[in-house]
Design an enzyme around this catalytic site. Structure first.
Site, short mmCIF file in Angstrom:
data_model
loop_
_atom_site.label_atom_id
_atom_site.label_comp_id
_atom_site.label_asym_id
_atom_site.label_seq_id
_atom_site.Cartn_x
_atom_site.Cartn_y
_atom_site.Cartn_z
N GLY A 281 36.65 131.63 119.77
CA GLY A 281 36.56 133.05 120.07
C GLY A 281 35.18 133.61 120.33
CB SER B 19 42.41 126.33 119.07
OG SER B 19 42.26 126.66 120.44
CD GLU B 20 42.51 123.64 123.69
OE1 GLU B 20 43.03 122.66 123.13
OE2 GLU B 20 43.14 124.39 124.46
N GLY C 192 36.67 128.04 127.27
CA GLY C 192 35.96 126.77 127.31
C GLY C 192 35.40 126.38 125.96
CG ASN C 193 36.80 124.15 123.95
OD1 ASN C 193 37.09 123.05 124.42
ND2 ASN C 193 37.66 125.16 123.91
ZN LIG Z 1 41.19 125.81 127.78
#
Ligand SMILES: [Zn+2]
Length: 206
Positions: free
Chosen positions: A45, A73-74, A28-29
């Site tokens: 990470g 990365s998202e 998640g982010n």
């Molecule tokens: Zn994801």
């Protein structure tokens, strides 16, 4: 929101998301719009249950890294959401269990079965499975965002929700997740019923 305040609330909500089981492991982010055309986003990470304020990445809305750790990365889909709609102040990408079940089965989440879901989530827009982090994936998310959807179901992956602030985005995800759980349970009883167009019209105040 000012940067110092944004750092504080972002950390607070990251803890809640982790405690709720919406962002397991390092998944998640989360991002928040910061005054002056910038965004704070969780780093790559790092577990959201343990992320520190100084690890958060500060970026311009066009993606230049200003400070902090390497961003998730998202990040492109978060920045796309913040750029697409000025009213969006926060974005959450989660891998929660109930929405995840629909995402992995490739089944839509029909928000027209309960007035609260229809009002608060609108139509949950589906995004086909594309490799996460790829250019094509971010383009597909951006396309869905342009339809003004504020709750996306990412097939084979998870969800993306937007809010005017982080509290609203969190509440939306919380509701989306609970609603997905209700739909799953309703399957045991023969499946949820969809409200009629007339009923939906009345829910939206005609
Ligand atoms: Zn994801």
């Amino acid at each position: 929101m000012r940067e110092a305040e944004a750092r504080e609330v972002l950390i607070e909500y990251c803890r809640s998301l982790y405690d709720k089981g919406y962002v397991p492991g390092i998944d998640g982010n989360v991002s928040v719009r910061v005054d002056g055309g910038k965004a704070l986003i969780t780093p790559a990470g790092v577990c959201k249950g343990a992320v520190a304020e100084e690890e958060l990445a500060l970026l311009s809305l066009s993606g230049e890294h200003i400070s902090g750790n390497k961003p998730s990365s998202e990040t492109p889909m978060h920045l796309a959401a913040l750029r697409t709609d000025n009213n969006v102040g926060a974005v959450i990408h989660a891998h929660s269990p109930n929405i995840g079940a629909f995402a992995l089965a490739g089944k839509p989440i029909d928000t027209r079965c309960a007035p609260f879901a229809y009002i608060h989530l609108g139509i949950a827009q589906e995004v086909p499975y594309i490799t996460p982090g790829s250019r094509e994936f971010h383009d597909a998310v951006e396309k869905a965002l342009k339809e003004r959807a504020h709750a996306l179901l990412l097939f084979g992956h998870g969800s993306l929700v937007m809010g005017r602030d982080i509290g609203e985005a969190f509440n939306k995800l919380d509701l989306f997740e609970a609603y997905a759980g209700m739909l799953l349970r309703a399957q045991l009883l023969g499946g949820a019923k969809t409200l009629t167009n007339e009923e939906l019209k009345q829910v939206k105040g005609g």
